[in-house]
Design an enzyme around this catalytic site. Structure first.
Site, PDB file in Angstrom:
ATOM      1  N   PRO A 175      -3.007 -18.671  17.829  1.00 10.59           N
ATOM      2  CA  PRO A 175      -1.865 -18.805  18.585  1.00 10.59           C
ATOM      3  C   PRO A 175      -1.253 -20.080  18.661  1.00 10.59           C
ATOM      4  CG  PRO A 175      -3.370 -17.475  19.814  1.00 10.59           C
ATOM      5  CD  PRO A 175      -4.107 -18.040  18.536  1.00 10.59           C
TER       6      PRO A 175
ATOM      7  N   ALA B 141      -0.234 -22.202  20.720  1.00 10.14           N
ATOM      8  CA  ALA B 141      -0.487 -22.876  21.935  1.00 10.14           C
ATOM      9  C   ALA B 141      -2.258 -23.590  21.411  1.00 10.14           C
ATOM     10  CB  ALA B 141      -0.588 -22.117  23.092  1.00 10.14           C
TER      11      ALA B 141
ATOM     12  N   ASP C  53     -20.699 -23.832  14.613  1.00  9.53           N
ATOM     13  CA  ASP C  53     -21.465 -24.005  16.111  1.00  9.53           C
ATOM     14  C   ASP C  53     -22.445 -22.792  16.261  1.00  9.53           C
ATOM     15  OD1 ASP C  53     -20.695 -26.569  16.518  1.00  9.53           O
ATOM     16  OD2 ASP C  53     -19.316 -25.655  18.214  1.00  9.53           O
TER      17      ASP C  53
END
Length: 247
Positions: free
Chosen positions: A53, A55, A116
Site C-alpha cells: 500500500p 502508505a 527476519d
C-alpha cells in the site's frame, strides 16, 4: 586423524553470485528493509515489482516508484502476484502473512527470502562491498546481520583503493585473450597465463595497463611467458624479447 583434504564444516551456506539479470523479482513491502533489497537487485539488473500500500512506502521506495525504476502495485499481496515471478523477497512486519507467502512460494518452487525469519529463507542476503565489478559479500548465515556489516567494513578498509579498476582491466584482458585463443582446449593454458599476469603485475600496473599494452602483452601468450609492463612497452612482439621473463 586429520585427513589430507579440507575438513567438512557443516552448517554453512553455498555462497553464489546469482545472475538475476532480466529476471522478475517480487518485493513484498515498502519499508527500510525493502529499500535495501531493491537497491541490491536493481544493481544486478533485475526487473523489480513492488507490492505494498502507498502508505507503507518509505521515502526511498517511493522515489524508486516515482522514477519508474520498479513496477508498483498499490495494495497488499495477493497469491496471483506470484505468477511469472522468478524470486520473492518479503519485508513486512506481519510474520503470519510472510509465512503464508513462503508456503505459496514453496508450492510454486519459487526461491524466497523472508526478512527476519531465517528458517523461512531459501537464501540469505549478506553485507556487500562494491567497487566497480568487484563484489565482496560477508554472511553470518542469518546469525548476525549487524556483525556482518562490521566485518565487511573492516575488509573494505584493508583493500587497495584501486582494486576495482584493476579488476576491470583484467576483465578486459581476459576478453581479448579469448579472441586470441578461442578454442576450448586452450582453457587451461588461458587460465594459467592469466594467473601469472595477476600474480606478477602489481595492482598499480594492472590499473595503468592500456588497451595498447594489452595487445602487446597478448603477443607473449603463445610462448606462455609474462614479461614486465616495462618490457611490454618496449614493443617486442610475439615473445621476441630475449631478456629474462618473470615466470
Amino acid at each position: 586423524m586429520k585427513g589430507p583434504f579440507p575438513e567438512i564444516q557443516g552448517g554453512g551456506s553455498l555462497l553464489l553470485a546469482w545472475q538475476v539479470r532480466t529476471k522478475r523479482i517480487l518485493v513484498v513491502g515498502g519499508g527500510e528493509v525493502a529499500a535495501g533489497r531493491i537497491v541490491n537487485i536493481l544493481n544486478a539488473d533485475a526487473k523489480v515489482t513492488v507490492v505494498s500500500p502507498r502508505a507503507g512506502l518509505n521515502d526511498e521506495v517511493a522515489y524508486r516508484v516515482d522514477q519508474k525504476q520498479v513496477d508498483y502495485i498499490d495494495r497488499k499481496f495477493e497469491p496471483a502476484d506470484l505468477d511469472g515471478v522468478d524470486m520473492v523477497l518479503t519485508a513486512v512486519d506481519d510474520i503470519e502473512a510472510s509465512t503464508q507467502i513462503y508456503k505459496l512460494c514453496q508450492e510454486k518452487r519459487i526461491p524466497a527470502n523472508i526478512a527476519d525469519v531465517p528458517p523461512e529463507c531459501d537464501f540469505y542476503f549478506g553485507s556487500v562491498h562494491r567497487d566497480g565489478p568487484l563484489q565482496i559479500m560477508v554472511s553470518t548465515n542469518g546469525n548476525g546481520p549487524k556483525l556482518a556489516n562490521i566485518v565487511r567494513r573492516q575488509i573494505a578498509a584493508s583493500l587497495p583503493y584501486n582494486i576495482g579498476a584493476a579488476v576491470q582491466r583484467v576483465g578486459m584482458l581476459r576478453r581479448k585473450l579469448r579472441k586470441v585463443a578461442p578454442l576450448p582446449e586452450e582453457g587451461p593454458k588461458r587460465m594459467q597465463w592469466m594467473s601469472k599476469v595477476c600474480e606478477q603485475w602489481t595492482l598499480d600496473e594492472l590499473c595503468e595497463m592500456t588497451e595498447e599494452d594489452m595487445e602487446a602483452l597478448l603477443g607473449f601468450y603463445k610462448p606462455g611467458t609474462v614479461p614486465s609492463l616495462e618490457t611490454v612497452r618496449l614493443g617486442e612482439p610475439d615473445g621476441a624479447y630475449d631478456g629474462p621473463f618473470l615466470i
